[in-house]
Design a protein around this motif. Structure first.
Motif, PDB file in Angstrom:
ATOM      1  N   SER A  11      34.069   5.511  45.551  1.00  0.00           N
ATOM      2  CA  SER A  11      35.442   5.916  45.242  1.00  0.00           C
ATOM      3  C   SER A  11      36.030   5.284  43.983  1.00  0.00           C
ATOM      4  CB  SER A  11      36.359   5.597  46.429  1.00  0.00           C
ATOM      5  OG  SER A  11      36.364   4.206  46.702  1.00  0.00           O
ATOM      6  N   PHE A  12      35.507   4.159  43.529  1.00  0.00           N
ATOM      7  CA  PHE A  12      36.084   3.471  42.379  1.00  0.00           C
ATOM      8  C   PHE A  12      35.637   4.118  41.074  1.00  0.00           C
ATOM      9  CE2 PHE A  12      37.017  -1.113  44.025  1.00  0.00           C
ATOM     10  CZ  PHE A  12      37.715  -0.578  45.090  1.00  0.00           C
ATOM     11  N   SER A  13      36.449   3.940  40.049  1.00  0.00           N
ATOM     12  CA  SER A  13      36.003   4.246  38.692  1.00  0.00           C
ATOM     13  C   SER A  13      35.037   3.159  38.242  1.00  0.00           C
ATOM     14  CB  SER A  13      37.199   4.297  37.737  1.00  0.00           C
ATOM     15  OG  SER A  13      37.747   2.983  37.577  1.00  0.00           O
ATOM     16  N   GLY A  14      34.338   3.403  37.142  1.00  0.00           N
ATOM     17  CA  GLY A  14      33.400   2.401  36.642  1.00  0.00           C
ATOM     18  C   GLY A  14      34.081   1.081  36.324  1.00  0.00           C
ATOM     19  N   THR A  15      35.254   1.144  35.710  1.00  0.00           N
ATOM     20  CA  THR A  15      35.985  -0.075  35.340  1.00  0.00           C
ATOM     21  C   THR A  15      36.443  -0.835  36.579  1.00  0.00           C
ATOM     22  OG1 THR A  15      36.756   0.972  33.299  1.00  0.00           O
ATOM     23  CG2 THR A  15      37.945  -0.983  34.044  1.00  0.00           C
ATOM     24  N   ASP A  16      36.978  -0.099  37.570  1.00  0.00           N
ATOM     25  CA  ASP A  16      37.412  -0.750  38.812  1.00  0.00           C
ATOM     26  C   ASP A  16      36.235  -1.401  39.522  1.00  0.00           C
ATOM     27  OD1 ASP A  16      40.075  -0.117  38.562  1.00  0.00           O
ATOM     28  OD2 ASP A  16      39.947   1.719  39.765  1.00  0.00           O
ATOM     29  N   LEU A  17      35.087  -0.748  39.481  1.00  0.00           N
ATOM     30  CA  LEU A  17      33.918  -1.283  40.165  1.00  0.00           C
ATOM     31  C   LEU A  17      33.400  -2.535  39.464  1.00  0.00           C
ATOM     32  CD1 LEU A  17      32.249  -0.636  42.644  1.00  0.00           C
ATOM     33  CD2 LEU A  17      30.665   0.650  41.185  1.00  0.00           C
ATOM     34  N   GLU A  18      33.434  -2.541  38.143  1.00  0.00           N
ATOM     35  CA  GLU A  18      33.054  -3.752  37.396  1.00  0.00           C
ATOM     36  C   GLU A  18      33.928  -4.929  37.821  1.00  0.00           C
ATOM     37  OE1 GLU A  18      33.155  -3.179  33.170  1.00  0.00           O
ATOM     38  OE2 GLU A  18      32.274  -1.186  33.334  1.00  0.00           O
ATOM     39  N   ARG A  19      35.245  -4.683  37.907  1.00  0.00           N
ATOM     40  CA  ARG A  19      36.172  -5.753  38.268  1.00  0.00           C
ATOM     41  C   ARG A  19      35.923  -6.217  39.702  1.00  0.00           C
ATOM     42  NH1 ARG A  19      39.855  -6.214  41.369  1.00  0.00           N
ATOM     43  NH2 ARG A  19      39.807  -3.997  41.862  1.00  0.00           N
ATOM     44  N   VAL A  63      34.227 -10.449  43.670  1.00  0.00           N
ATOM     45  CA  VAL A  63      33.791 -10.747  45.033  1.00  0.00           C
ATOM     46  C   VAL A  63      32.323 -11.126  45.181  1.00  0.00           C
ATOM     47  CG1 VAL A  63      35.521  -9.133  45.909  1.00  0.00           C
ATOM     48  CG2 VAL A  63      33.162  -8.362  45.683  1.00  0.00           C
ATOM     49  N   ILE A  64      31.498 -10.833  44.182  1.00  0.00           N
ATOM     50  CA  ILE A  64      30.080 -11.107  44.378  1.00  0.00           C
ATOM     51  C   ILE A  64      29.848 -12.605  44.452  1.00  0.00           C
ATOM     52  CG2 ILE A  64      27.798 -10.995  43.312  1.00  0.00           C
ATOM     53  CD1 ILE A  64      28.751  -8.416  44.658  1.00  0.00           C
ATOM     54  N   GLY A  65      29.235 -13.009  45.548  1.00  0.00           N
ATOM     55  CA  GLY A  65      28.911 -14.417  45.720  1.00  0.00           C
ATOM     56  C   GLY A  65      27.980 -14.586  46.898  1.00  0.00           C
ATOM     57  N   SER A  66      27.392 -13.453  47.292  1.00  0.00           N
ATOM     58  CA  SER A  66      26.506 -13.480  48.453  1.00  0.00           C
ATOM     59  C   SER A  66      25.062 -13.569  47.998  1.00  0.00           C
ATOM     60  CB  SER A  66      26.740 -12.221  49.294  1.00  0.00           C
ATOM     61  OG  SER A  66      26.576 -11.064  48.492  1.00  0.00           O
ATOM     62  N   SER A  67      24.140 -13.134  48.850  1.00  0.00           N
ATOM     63  CA  SER A  67      22.725 -13.290  48.576  1.00  0.00           C
ATOM     64  C   SER A  67      22.288 -12.444  47.383  1.00  0.00           C
ATOM     65  CB  SER A  67      21.908 -12.893  49.806  1.00  0.00           C
ATOM     66  OG  SER A  67      21.942 -11.490  49.977  1.00  0.00           O
ATOM     67  N   THR A  68      21.224 -12.901  46.727  1.00  0.00           N
ATOM     68  CA  THR A  68      20.688 -12.175  45.587  1.00  0.00           C
ATOM     69  C   THR A  68      20.187 -10.809  46.010  1.00  0.00           C
ATOM     70  OG1 THR A  68      20.017 -14.283  44.626  1.00  0.00           O
ATOM     71  CG2 THR A  68      19.055 -12.308  43.674  1.00  0.00           C
ATOM     72  N   VAL A  69      19.603 -10.720  47.209  1.00  0.00           N
ATOM     73  CA  VAL A  69      19.083  -9.442  47.695  1.00  0.00           C
ATOM     74  C   VAL A  69      20.216  -8.438  47.881  1.00  0.00           C
ATOM     75  CG1 VAL A  69      17.875  -8.308  49.599  1.00  0.00           C
ATOM     76  CG2 VAL A  69      17.096 -10.548  48.793  1.00  0.00           C
ATOM     77  N   LEU A  70      21.330  -8.883  48.437  1.00  0.00           N
ATOM     78  CA  LEU A  70      22.479  -7.999  48.621  1.00  0.00           C
ATOM     79  C   LEU A  70      23.071  -7.608  47.274  1.00  0.00           C
ATOM     80  CD1 LEU A  70      24.467  -6.570  50.443  1.00  0.00           C
ATOM     81  CD2 LEU A  70      25.718  -8.717  50.701  1.00  0.00           C
ATOM     82  N   TYR A  71      23.153  -8.542  46.363  1.00  0.00           N
ATOM     83  CA  TYR A  71      23.651  -8.259  45.015  1.00  0.00           C
ATOM     84  C   TYR A  71      22.781  -7.202  44.344  1.00  0.00           C
ATOM     85  CZ  TYR A  71      25.463  -9.425  40.324  1.00  0.00           C
ATOM     86  OH  TYR A  71      26.032  -9.376  39.078  1.00  0.00           O
ATOM     87  N   LEU A  72      21.472  -7.278  44.558  1.00  0.00           N
ATOM     88  CA  LEU A  72      20.554  -6.281  44.010  1.00  0.00           C
ATOM     89  C   LEU A  72      20.894  -4.898  44.555  1.00  0.00           C
ATOM     90  CD1 LEU A  72      17.944  -5.185  42.676  1.00  0.00           C
ATOM     91  CD2 LEU A  72      16.696  -6.034  44.673  1.00  0.00           C
ATOM     92  N   ARG A  73      21.020  -4.775  45.856  1.00  0.00           N
ATOM     93  CA  ARG A  73      21.280  -3.464  46.449  1.00  0.00           C
ATOM     94  C   ARG A  73      22.591  -2.874  45.953  1.00  0.00           C
ATOM     95  NH1 ARG A  73      19.338  -5.737  51.479  1.00  0.00           N
ATOM     96  NH2 ARG A  73      21.453  -5.740  52.346  1.00  0.00           N
TER      97      ARG A  73
END
Length: 271
Positions: free
Chosen positions: A120-128, A133-143
């Motif tokens: 649902s987000f625009s590309g810019t909103d998704l970047e932000r 919020v990213i701070g979880s596992s590397t595997v989850l960040y990959l997905r």
């Protein structure tokens, strides 16, 4: 009693407006009094009633979420965030719910929320959102970056994220890294430099260049296969074979006169 009712948040809202500093001050004093008396259900009732009276005030949702967090009522806190997401167009509510999931290690819920954001987000909103919020596992960040890259295949943020992840344990995957780089090398100077450095370092450049030169040896073939021409031109530039790159660059500049970078590179080589 009437004297007590004068100090309730509802009365203050009627007198001064739900978003006024006076209303916020009275609400905080009232909640603090109830908390001190350990009247948690009553305090929750006050906040819920105020939201019913002023459903368009995001500050009340925020205050209720904080109060629930302070009193370890996580299930209800999640519901507050979801109500706010449904009512308001402010994307920061996704950030707050995502951090809630991460704090309680609810990775599957966080992933689902993030997939909803990708849809649902625009590309810019998704970047932000990713940055906040990213701070979880590397595997989850990959997905999550793979989902984002599928929806925004030419957004450089997600391309760079994935290139970095594919070179990081425990998600090391050089085959995927190479495949992604091959898809995007021509989009940025930094990606182009990475690509040709990789080909040179692994001994693949000369072989691939020779194959392309055989399949696209002249101007007519360059015009019919501009992707091959782009590779030939940049590969020869990388090797400092400027004379060989010049006619190919000229052909590309003629085909794509609006592409300023190609025109500047061709002009520089001819000079």
């Amino acid at each position: 009693s009437p004297a007590f009712q004068v100090n309730t948040p509802a009365t203050a809202a009627a007198q001064a407006g739900a978003r006024s500093p006076e209303y916020a001050r009275v609400l905080e004093r009232y909640l603090a009094r109830l908390a001190e008396m350990k009247e948690i259900p009553q305090a929750l009732g006050v906040l819920r009633k105020e939201i019913d009276r002023n459903p368009e005030d995001p500050g009340l949702y925020e205050r209720l979420a904080v109060f629930l967090d302070q009193n370890r009522l996580g299930t209800e806190q999640e519901e507050v965030y979801r109500r706010a997401i449904a009512r308001f167009n402010d994307r920061s509510w996704y950030d707050q719910l995502a951090r809630f999931y991460l704090r309680y290690r609810r990775d599957s819920d966080f992933e689902q929320l993030s997939r909803d954001a990708v849809k649902s987000f625009s590309g810019t909103d998704l970047e932000r959102y990713f940055g906040n919020v990213i701070g979880s596992s590397t595997v989850l960040y990959l997905r999550l970056n793979q989902y984002a890259n599928q929806r925004f295949p030419h957004n450089p943020v997600f391309v760079h994220n994935l290139l970095a992840i594919y070179q990081t344990p425990p998600t090391l995957d050089m085959a995927a890294w190479e495949a992604l780089l091959r898809q995007h090398w021509f989009e940025e100077t930094s990606l182009r430099n990475q690509f040709f450095e990789f080909l040179s370092r692994t001994g693949k450049l000369e072989k691939e260049l020779s194959t392309l030169q055989q399949s696209a040896p002249d101007a007519a073939s360059w015009e019919s296969n501009p992707a091959a021409a782009d590779f030939l031109a940049n590969a020869n530039l990388w090797r400092s074979h400027f004379e060989e790159s010049a006619p190919v660059l000229k052909s590309l500049a003629g085909q794509y006169p609006a592409e300023g970078e190609i025109a500047r590179t061709a002009s520089s080589v001819y000079r």
